[in-house]
Design an enzyme around this catalytic site. Structure first.
Site, PDB file in Angstrom:
ATOM      1  N   GLU A  22      12.145  45.833   2.441  1.00  0.00           N
ATOM      2  CA  GLU A  22      12.628  46.022   1.159  1.00  0.00           C
ATOM      3  C   GLU A  22      11.137  45.529   0.249  1.00  0.00           C
ATOM      4  OE1 GLU A  22      14.757  42.660  -0.541  1.00  0.00           O
ATOM      5  OE2 GLU A  22      15.932  43.034   1.134  1.00  0.00           O
ATOM      6  N   GLU A  25      14.780  36.740   4.612  1.00  0.00           N
ATOM      7  CA  GLU A  25      13.819  35.937   4.128  1.00  0.00           C
ATOM      8  C   GLU A  25      14.167  34.401   3.849  1.00  0.00           C
ATOM      9  OE1 GLU A  25      14.322  37.338  -0.231  1.00  0.00           O
ATOM     10  OE2 GLU A  25      12.741  39.104   0.689  1.00  0.00           O
TER      11      GLU A  25
HETATM   12  C1  GBH Z   1      14.741  39.585  -1.944  1.00  0.00           C
HETATM   13  O1  GBH Z   1      14.055  38.311  -2.566  1.00  0.00           O
HETATM   14  C2  GBH Z   1      15.887  39.624  -1.546  1.00  0.00           C
HETATM   15  O2  GBH Z   1      15.519  39.877  -0.494  1.00  0.00           O
HETATM   16  C3  GBH Z   1      16.947  40.379  -2.275  1.00  0.00           C
HETATM   17  O3  GBH Z   1      18.303  39.913  -2.156  1.00  0.00           O
HETATM   18  C4  GBH Z   1      17.122  39.851  -3.900  1.00  0.00           C
HETATM   19  O4  GBH Z   1      17.989  41.113  -4.836  1.00  0.00           O
HETATM   20  C5  GBH Z   1      15.637  41.116  -4.062  1.00  0.00           C
HETATM   21  O5  GBH Z   1      14.757  40.957  -3.549  1.00  0.00           O
HETATM   22  C6  GBH Z   1      14.948  41.408  -4.974  1.00  0.00           C
HETATM   23  O6  GBH Z   1      14.781  39.765  -5.759  1.00  0.00           O
HETATM   24  O7  GBH Z   1       5.738  34.408  -8.501  1.00  0.00           O
HETATM   25  O8  GBH Z   1       5.803  36.250  -9.540  1.00  0.00           O
HETATM   26  O9  GBH Z   1       4.389  36.194  -7.491  1.00  0.00           O
HETATM   27  C7  GBH Z   1      12.999  38.261  -3.310  1.00  0.00           C
HETATM   28  C8  GBH Z   1      12.181  37.035  -3.351  1.00  0.00           C
HETATM   29  C9  GBH Z   1      10.284  35.703  -3.809  1.00  0.00           C
HETATM   30  C10 GBH Z   1      10.242  38.173  -4.823  1.00  0.00           C
HETATM   31  C11 GBH Z   1       9.006  35.122  -4.888  1.00  0.00           C
HETATM   32  C12 GBH Z   1       8.894  37.731  -5.564  1.00  0.00           C
HETATM   33  C13 GBH Z   1       7.280  36.425  -5.910  1.00  0.00           C
HETATM   34  C14 GBH Z   1       6.943  36.556  -7.482  1.00  0.00           C
HETATM   35  N1  GBH Z   1      11.271  36.401  -3.693  1.00  0.00           N
HETATM   36  N2  GBH Z   1       8.235  36.505  -5.286  1.00  0.00           N
HETATM   37  S1  GBH Z   1       6.110  36.317  -8.188  1.00  0.00           S
END
Ligand code: GBH
Length: 442
Positions: free
Chosen positions: A348, A160
Site C-alpha cells: 500500500e 498491519e
Molecule cells: C492503512 O493504514 C490501512 O491498511 C488501510 O486500511 C487504510 O485505509 C490506509 O492505510 C489509509 O489509512 O503520524 O502523521 O506520521 C495506515 C496506517 C499508521 C499510516 C500511522 C500513517 C502515521 C502517520 N497508518 N501512520 S503520522
C-alpha cells in the site's frame, strides 16, 4: 530506466472498507459492524460503503481499464465463517466469483486473509487475547485456501498488525476500541505480548496451512507497516542512525522488527523475549516469499510522543495531515531488504486528497499524481540499485470507508459518489494507467 519486466503494478482495497452488504447472505457481524457506533466521524459506518459486494463486476472492469497486473483485496472473516467451525458458503461464493471475474480480466488476484474486521464470535471469546484465535484463524485460512487456491497464487496473512493491535487495543482509535494506555507498565507489556504472540502464531499457522493445502504453488507474505526513518544525509553515520531508529533493540509494536524479527528471522526483540518459547517461534517463523509493507510516510516528523523539532511549519501534508516524504519508499525498501533478505512488494502507498467533482464533471487531482510520481521515483532508485522490488500497489482503487475517519478522506484512483454509487476515474487513474502501460514514471 524504468521498472523490471513483469513488475507487479496494482491497486489494493479491503473488505470492510468497500463491500457493504453487512448483513446479507449469512454474513455475521464483525467488530467494526457491531462496535463502531460513536467512534466514527459523522456517525458513519461500513454498512453500505461502496456497495462493492453488488457492484464487483463494474469495479473489476475499472481495474481492467486501469491495466493493473494484480489486485489485492481482503476476504472478510465474518462473511466466510459464521462461527469457529461454521462455513458460510454464500459468503465464500462471493470471493470465488470475484476471483473468476479478475482472472477473466487478466488480473492476478492477491488475497489478504485478515484486514481488521474480526468476527464478533471471536471477539466475544477474547479476540486477539485468547490463545484459541490462532487455531480459529488457521481454520479460516484453510477454508479460504480450499476455495480459492486453485486460482489464487499470492497470499498475505495479516494486514498491519501494528495498526489493528496498536489502534484496536492500545490507543482505542479502532475497533474494538480498547485502550492499554492507563495500565501499569508491567500489565501493559504482558497484554501487548499476548496480543502480539497470538497474531504471530495465527500468521505462522496460516502459512503452514497454505503451504500444505494450496493447489497452485503459493507465494506468501505479510502486509506489515512500521516506522520508517529517513537519514538526515547520506553519510554512513546518518544512514546507520536511521537504521537503528527504524529497528531499535528496544522495539515497540510500532516498529517493523517487533513483528518481522520473529516472523522472518525467528528471533525476538528484547522486551518480548520472556514471552516466547522456542516451540512457538518455530511455528511463527515460516519461510516467506516476499516482504510486503504498507508505507505512506516516514516517521521523522511524528508528534504523538510530544513536540518534534524536525517538523517544519507548513511542510507538505496530505488531507490526513500525514507528511509527504517521497524518499520513504527508497529507504524502507533498502533497510527492509538489508535486514530481512526478502524481495519487496509495496502492498500500500497513496494519499487522501481533497477530491470533488469539479464543474466540468471530472475529478482533477494533480496533488495525487505528483505524490505518486515522487514516491515512485524513490522506488525507481531502489530498483536501479538492484534492490529486489517486485511490485507496487496503490491504496486504493477507489474512495472508501477510511475507518474512524469515515468517508471524508478519499484515497481512491476512482471517485465514489456515495449517494448514487457512481464511480468516476480521477485524473490520477489515467496517469497511473500510463505508468503501468509504459512500465516507467511519466
Ligand atoms: C492503512 O493504514 C490501512 O491498511 C488501510 O486500511 C487504510 O485505509 C490506509 O492505510 C489509509 O489509512 O503520524 O502523521 O506520521 C495506515 C496506517 C499508521 C499510516 C500511522 C500513517 C502515521 C502517520 N497508518 N501512520 S503520522
Amino acid at each position: 530506466m524504468g521498472f523490471p519486466k513483469n513488475f507487479l503494478w496494482g491497486a489494493a482495497s479491503a473488505a470492510y472498507q468497500i463491500e457493504g452488504a453487512y448483513n446479507e447472505d449469512g454474513k455475521v457481524p464483525g467488530i467494526w459492524d457491531a462496535l463502531s457506533e460513536g467512534h466514527v466521524k459523522h456517525g458513519e459506518n461500513g454498512n453500505i460503503a461502496c456497495d462493492h459486494y453488488h457492484r464487483y463486476k463494474e469495479d473489476v472492469a475499472l481495474l481492467k481499464k486501469l491495466g493493473v497486473k494484480v489486485y489485492r483485496f481482503s476476504v472478510s472473516w465474518p462473511r466466510v465463517m459464521s462461527g469457529p467451525d461454521t462455513v458460510n458458503p454464500k459468503g465464500l461464493a462471493f470471493y470465488s466469483d470475484l476471483v473468476d471475474e479478475l482472472k477473466a480480466a487478466g488480473i492476478e488476484p492477491m488475497v489478504t486473509i485478515f484486514h481488521w474486521n474480526l468476527p464478533m464470535w471471536a471477539h466475544e471469546k477474547g479476540g486477539w487475547y485468547n490463545a484459541e484465535i490462532s487455531d480459529d484463524f488457521a481454520n479460516y485460512a484453510r477454508v479460504v485456501a480450499d476455495a480459492l487456491s486453485d486460482r489464487v497464487r499470492f497470499w498475505f496473512t495479516v494486514n498491519e498488525p501494528t495498526t489493528f493491535i496498536g489502534n484496536g487495543y492500545f490507543t482505542g482509535a479502532h475497533a474494538p476500541f480498547e485502550s492499554l494506555m492507563q495500565e501499569q507498565p508491567a500489565v501493559m507489556m504482558n497484554k501487548l505480548a499476548a496480543l502480539t504472540k497470538n497474531v504471530l502464531l495465527a500468521h505462522g499457522k496460516a502459512v503452514r496451512v497454505l503451504r500444505s493445502r494450496a493447489k497452485l504453488a503459493p507465494k506468501i507474505g505479510m502486509a506489515l507497516n512500521g516506522s520508517v526513518y529517513l537519514p538526515e544525509n547520506e553519510s554512513p553515520d546518518a544512514i546507520e542512525k536511521a537504521r537503528t531508529q527504524m529497528f531499535p533493540e528496544q522495539a515497540f509494536f510500532s516498529h517493523f522488527n517487533w513483528w518481522a524479527d520473529p516472523a522472518v528471522l525467528g528471533c525476538v526483540p528484547a522486551g518480548l523475549q520472556p514471552f516466547f518459547t522456542a516451540e512457538e517461534l518455530k511455528v511463527i517463523c515460516q519461510p516467506l516469499d516476499f516482504f510486503g509493507f504498507n508505507c505512506y510516510n516516514a516517521s521523522n516528523y511524528e508528534e504523538y510522543m510530544g513536540p518534534n523539532p524536525a517538523v517544519v511549519p507548513g511542510m507538505p501534508r496530505t488531507a490526513m495531515d500525514w507528511p509527504i516524504t517521497p524518499d520513504a519508499l527508497y529507504w524502507a525498501a533498502r533497510f527492509l531488504t538489508e535486514r530481512y533478505h526478502l524481495p519487496i512488494i509495496v502492498t500500500e502507498n497513496g494519499m487522501a486528497n481533497i477530491d470533488f467533482v469539479m464543474s466540468d464533471g471530472a475529478v482533477h487531482d494533480p496533488q495525487r499524481i505528483d505524490f505518486v510520481k515522487r514516491y515512485l521515483a524513490g522506488l525507481q532508485r531502489a530498483v536501479d540499485e538492484n534492490i529486489p522490488v517486485k511490485g507496487y500497489l496503490y491504496w486504493s482503487i477507489m474512495d472508501n470507508f477510511e475507518w474512524a475517519e469515515g468517508y471524508d478522506k478519499r484515497f481512491g484512483l476512482v471517485y465514489v459518489d456515495y449517494q448514487t454509487q457512481q464511480r468516476i476515474p480521477k485524473d490520477s487513474f489515467y496517469w497511473y494507467a500510463d505508468v503501468i502501460k509504459n512500465n516507467r514514471i511519466s
